[in-house]
Design a protein around this motif. Structure first.
Motif, mmCIF file in Angstrom:
data_model
loop_
_atom_site.group_PDB
_atom_site.id
_atom_site.type_symbol
_atom_site.label_atom_id
_atom_site.label_comp_id
_atom_site.label_asym_id
_atom_site.label_seq_id
_atom_site.Cartn_x
_atom_site.Cartn_y
_atom_site.Cartn_z
ATOM 1 N N LEU B 150 0.835 -1.200 0.000
ATOM 2 C CA LEU B 150 0.000 0.000 0.000
ATOM 3 C C LEU B 150 0.874 1.256 0.000
ATOM 4 O O LEU B 150 0.580 2.221 -0.711
ATOM 5 N N TYR B 153 2.040 1.915 -3.458
ATOM 6 C CA TYR B 153 0.958 2.416 -4.307
ATOM 7 C C TYR B 153 0.670 3.884 -4.005
ATOM 8 O O TYR B 153 0.557 4.715 -4.905
ATOM 9 N N THR B 221 -2.778 2.060 -11.665
ATOM 10 C CA THR B 221 -3.160 0.872 -10.912
ATOM 11 C C THR B 221 -2.884 -0.385 -11.728
ATOM 12 O O THR B 221 -2.391 -1.393 -11.216
ATOM 13 N N MET B 225 -0.271 -3.295 -10.801
ATOM 14 C CA MET B 225 -0.697 -4.684 -10.668
ATOM 15 C C MET B 225 0.192 -5.604 -11.515
ATOM 16 O O MET B 225 0.693 -6.617 -11.022
ATOM 17 N N PHE B 297 -10.802 -1.007 -10.677
ATOM 18 C CA PHE B 297 -9.860 -0.547 -9.663
ATOM 19 C C PHE B 297 -9.724 -1.584 -8.549
ATOM 20 O O PHE B 297 -8.625 -1.961 -8.149
ATOM 21 N N ASN B 301 -6.378 -3.958 -7.759
ATOM 22 C CA ASN B 301 -5.726 -3.893 -6.456
ATOM 23 C C ASN B 301 -5.788 -5.211 -5.710
ATOM 24 O O ASN B 301 -4.830 -5.613 -5.062
ATOM 25 N N ALA B 304 -3.137 -7.570 -7.181
ATOM 26 C CA ALA B 304 -1.784 -7.207 -6.741
ATOM 27 C C ALA B 304 -1.582 -7.654 -5.303
ATOM 28 O O ALA B 304 -0.577 -8.263 -4.950
ATOM 29 N N TRP B 305 -2.561 -7.388 -4.476
ATOM 30 C CA TRP B 305 -2.458 -7.684 -3.053
ATOM 31 C C TRP B 305 -2.357 -9.192 -2.810
ATOM 32 O O TRP B 305 -1.490 -9.662 -2.078
#
Ligand SMILES: Nc1ncnc2c1ncn2[C@@H]1O[C@H](COP(=O)(O)OP(=O)(O)OP(=O)(O)O)[C@@H](O)[C@H]1O
Ligand SMILES: [Mg+2]
Lengths: 304, 315
Positions: B150, B153, B221, B225, B297, B301, B304-305
């Protein structure tokens, strides 16, 4: 005493290949623990699991009794580590690199950063960009980042790689001091066996991802070994050995005879020689080196 | 929380101590200044703005009478017609590109450069840690991976905000210097609730900036990713910029044939389509697009997380 680091049946599969097989070992506060094995044995993989960089397929890693997989943030607080080469941000200065890591752990003050810089002997170059550092200087910076937050367990993957002899000695003395005086548990993996012998209290040898042995360095001298007998007359001495201990291998040389003898038989043979009127000028234990032990256990330099 | 603030400071340190970052910042300033100089030297004053507006009004009327046009477009033309009539009646000259506001408005088009630079930063933030090998030392700290991700980002978005403010400021300063600020009081004509109203230009320009940011946020974003999933900066930059410049074209062609094209990312990133009255697919609305963008979005995210959280670090 509770172990500082405990591996319980740790196993790692990557794809269908098992890289680490049910590895169990314990490291205690105040000791330097050597982690040995030929290339590809799985040392780095094991270290990666200990510090939470890799998932553990099965088994447990406990640091101060805390499970790394379940409670990473709490467990890792006690650990300082270098995993393989200590890669740093090359475009930042050494100091900025340390500041970066200091910010990630609570309670690391500016004074502590300065203290650690002095410890690893980087005062003069700390404000230079890391890209201008030699390998040895990077290694020192790597050690500095591992020590910043006063860990109780230090895990170093080949920390002497790239250091000059003076540097190796300095680090070795420093690690021993940390273990003795501050009670840290230190795990060191290395290929430099003579180094490890001087540095470690105990060592584990792994091969093909399996534990081969865990021994104390002191024990090395107690195993079956070569003993040099400086005697006169040599012929007669050889005869006595053959009569009393026919199964021992004997080799004559200029000074006397070398006998592959069990540790506990040394006094007996001595008594026998004296009884037979052989002049005994000296008994020299040719202690098995860690290197010999290593090669013996791992069968030479074979890679997985 | 203070911990998170430190993480962002760390990320900023890694962004701003690199030459490449300052090269991009310099380039943006250069483009914003050069743009104003080009407009200043090449702009030719129309002989009579009234004539042009009258001609435009006539063509709008012709289009309206043709009949076979969509309702949204019809509404749009009607609005423009009313605005043009208002202009002629109250003697309000349209904002020319060689004025303070005109240049500031066109600077919104340069946001794609900000997007490109932010993509480069975002694409590098996770991938570089892997290629430098620093990821190992980064992840053995008492901070969970989600927080670290985070912070990376957020640092990329902060970089974007910085560039936007810079672009706005440099454009405003060079616009003021080259075109003067005499015209600063000129209003923007908007159509609201069936009538034409005079509004401040600043709101219009800020609105243009905001609408152009949809692209910026989405592509940043997306790049972030890709970089997290594939750990490859070049791939992330390549895919994101390719999509940024080619995506809208492809989507446009698809939209002519297929209705489902409205669910594609690029059918929705250009929010100013609703101001022009020409949505990509008939029936799309601003709120539909915002919903779709939000969905993409979240998916980007979450991907990626998830990947970053689970990954074995073997670099
Ligand atoms: N990501 C991976 N995928 C598949 N196999 C891997 C992976 N990482 C390591 N291995 C394998 O795991 C084994 C152990 O590797 P590891 O790096 O732990 O050895 P090591 O003991 O540290 O060796 P060295 O002394 O050379 O540093 C090797 O056979 C290696 O090929
Ligand atoms: Mg290794």
């Amino acid at each position: 005493m509770n172990p500082l680091l405990q591996l319980k049946n740790v196993r790692k599969d990557i794809g269908s290949k098992t890289i680490i097989h049910d590895l169990s070992l314990e490291v205690f506060a105040g000791e330097v623990f050597g982690f040995l094995g030929p290339n590809g044995a799985g040392k780095t993989t094991t270290i990666r699991m200990i510090v939470g960089l890799m998932d553990i397929t099965s088994g447990e890693v406990l640091i101060n009794g805390i499970d790394v997989a379940k409670n990473f943030e709490k467990a890792i607080r006690y650990v300082g580590a270098i995993v393989e080469n200590p890669e740093m941000y090359k475009f930042l200065t050494g100091y900025q690199n340390l500041l970066h890591y200091a910010r990630m752990t609570s309670g690391v003050t500016k004074d502590r950063i300065d203290e650690v810089i002095k410890l690893v002997g980087l005062e003069h170059r700390i404000h230079d960009k890391v890209k201008t550092y030699s390998l040895g200087m990077r290694q020192r910076l790597g050690l500095a980042q591992a020590l910043l937050h006063r860990p109780s367990l230090l895990i170093l993957d080949e920390p002497t790689n790239g250091l000059d002899p003076a540097g190796i000695r300095e680090i070795r003395d420093y690690l021993r001091k940390l273990a003795r005086e501050e009670g840290l548990g230190i795990v060191v993996s290395s290929h430099l066996l003579s180094e490890m012998e001087m540095m470690c209290d105990r060592f584990a040898i792994i091969q093909h991802g399996k534990l081969v042995t865990i021994e104390a360095v002191q024990e090395l001298s107690k195993q079956a070994q070569k003993v040099l007998w400086i005697v006169d007359p040599i012929e007669k001495a050889a005869q006595v050995v053959q009569e009393r201990f026919p199964h021992y291998h004997i080799q004559q040389n200029g000074q006397g005879i070398e006998v592959d003898i069990d540790y506990h038989d040394i006094p007996k043979l001595n008594a026998a020689l004296v009884a037979e009127h052989v002049q005994v000028y000296g008994i020299q234990v040719l202690a098995k080196s860690l290197e010999e032990r290593f090669l013996e256990m791992t069968g030479g330099n074979e890679i997985v | 929380m203070s911990n998170f603030f430190s993480l962002i400071r760390n990320e900023n340190m890694k962004i701003y101590y690199r030459f490449g970052t300052w090269f991009m910042i310099g380039l943006l300033v250069l483009v914003a200044v050069a743009g104003a100089i080009i407009v200043k030297t090449s702009y030719r004053e129309p002989t009579d703005w009234r004539k042009e507006v009258t001609a435009e009004t006539a063509s709008f009327k012709a289009s309206l009478e043709e009949g076979n046009i969509s309702k949204t477009y019809k509404d749009y033309l009607t609005q423009q017609l009313k605005i043009n009539e208002y202009r002629l009646k109250h003697d309000i000259k349209p904002i020319a590109s060689n004025t303070f506001w005109g240049y500031l408005e066109s600077s919104a088009g340069m946001i794609s450069l900000v997007t490109l630079f932010t993509i480069i930063v975002a694409a590098g933030s996770v991938a570089s840690e892997f290629s430098w090998g620093t990821i190992k030392l980064l992840l053995i700290r008492p901070t969970n991976r989600a927080k670290i991700l985070l912070s990376k980002y957020m640092a990329a978005l902060l970089f974007a905000i910085g560039l936007l403010v810079l672009l706005f400021a440099v454009s405003a300063i060079s616009g003021a210097a080259l075109f003067g600020i005499e015209t600063i009081k000129e209003p923007y004509l908007a159509y609201q609730n069936g009538e034409v109203v005079e509004k401040s230009m600043i709101w219009y320009v800020l609105q243009m900036y905001a609408l152009n940011c949809a692209d910026l946020v989405m592509m940043t974003t997306f790049a972030f990713m890709i970089s997290t999933v594939f750990r490859n900066q070049s791939l992330a930059i390549g895919l994101a910029t390719f999509s940024l410049f080619i995506g809208p074209q492809i989507t446009y062609f698809l939209a002519m044939k297929f209705d489902w094209a409205k669910y594609l990312l690029f059918a929705n990133t250009n929010l100013s389509q609703y101001l022009d009255g020409m949505p990509m697919v008939e029936g799309m609305t601003m709120s539909f697009s915002i919903m779709m963008l939000l969905l993409y979005f979240l998916v980007f995210n979450a991907l990626a997380w998830l990947i970053f959280q689970k990954r074995d670090i073997a670099a």
